[in-house]
Design a protein around this motif. Structure first.
Motif: not given
Ligand SMILES: C[S@@+](CC[C@H](N)C(=O)[O-])C[C@H]1O[C@@H](n2cnc3c(N)ncnc32)[C@H](O)[C@@H]1O
Length: 235
Positions: A8, A21, A28, A59, A61, A86-87, A111-113, A132-134
């Motif tokens: 992150d 990534r 996954n 999120g 990715g 995604d951020r 954007a930030d979630v 997913n994983l978020f």
């Molecule tokens: C573990 S990765 C999972 C990516 C994707 N969902 C996958 O399964 O391959 C988590 C993602 O969340 C994003 N992320 C983390 N904090 C965030 C936030 N506050 N707002 C938006 N995205 C965020 C990161 O940049 C990253 O791409």
């Protein structure tokens, strides 16, 4: 207390982040994430999948996991407009073109979630939010704010997260067998520690179930899911 994941905080063009990534795609695939996510989408959406859908992935990715869903679902969901939030700006033009080839209209949203969750007055609404994983990046009040964004801005949620179990923790120490780099290996362990069990996500749902049907369950060896649907939205 959550420990921040290294990925992150790495720049999108950092070769270590790019490698991590790619590792995530293998992780996954190993976890069967596409199939688990597809089943969660079906559970969350019910019959609504018959009509055009507006979907948002939080999120996302690099956006490749949902691309797998798009390519597999194809014409079974005739018209999907997908926003990929995604951020970090990591969804590339080739991925967007691949969505178009699969018949989905995709658009990156950087954007930030938590800003997304707070912007509920902007009139935007999605049929389905996917993660997913978020969600495990958040706990306590921040997690409730993210879920609150879903309550006020969507009709359904399908989230697939790490399961916090001894078995998953032991397995997370072995992801070097998948060729993962040091960042992915460390983040994998942190993800499991930050994961969910039992009804933890339902208990964090703002205001309790109320007008929502909440369905929280384990799937496969490593995954914990929450499907939420607004009562009346899927029939
Ligand atoms: C573990 S990765 C999972 C990516 C994707 N969902 C996958 O399964 O391959 C988590 C993602 O969340 C994003 N992320 C983390 N904090 C965030 C936030 N506050 N707002 C938006 N995205 C965020 C990161 O940049 C990253 O791409």
């Amino acid at each position: 207390m959550l420990e921040p994941e290294a990925l992150d905080h790495l720049a999108p063009d950092d070769p270590v982040a790019q490698r991590s990534r790619r590792d995530l795609r293998r992780v996954n695939a190993f976890m069967g994430a596409r199939g688990i996510l597809e089943r969660a989408l079906t559970r969350a959406l019910g019959d609504t999948a018959a009509r055009p859908l507006r979907v948002l992935e939080l999120g996302c990715g690099d956006g490749r996991l949902m691309l797998g869903v798009a390519q597999h679902r194809g014409t079974r969901w005739p018209s999907v407009q997908l926003d990929l939030l995604d951020r970090q700006p990591i969804v590339d033009a080739a991925t967007i073109a691949a969505y178009a080839a699969a018949g989905w209209q995709a658009r990156p949203m950087v954007a930030d979630v938590l800003d997304w969750a707070a912007a509920s007055g902007d009139g935007e609404h999605w049929d389905l939010v996917v993660a997913n994983l978020f969600l495990h990046h958040f706990e306590g009040e921040a997690l409730r704010r993210v879920l609150g964004g879903c309550v006020s801005r969507a009709s359904a949620l399908a989230a697939c997260e790490p399961r916090r179990s001894r078995f998953a923790l032991a397995a997370s120490h072995l992801i070097f067998f998948l060729g993962a780099n040091a960042v992915t290996r460390r983040d994998g362990v942190l993800s499991v520690r930050a994961g969910f069990v039992g009804a933890e996500l339902s208990e964090a749902w703002p205001g309790g179930p109320g007008a929502w049907r909440l369905d929280e369950y384990d799937e496969g060896l490593f995954t914990h899911c929450l499907c939420a649907s607004r009562v009346g939205a899927t029939s």
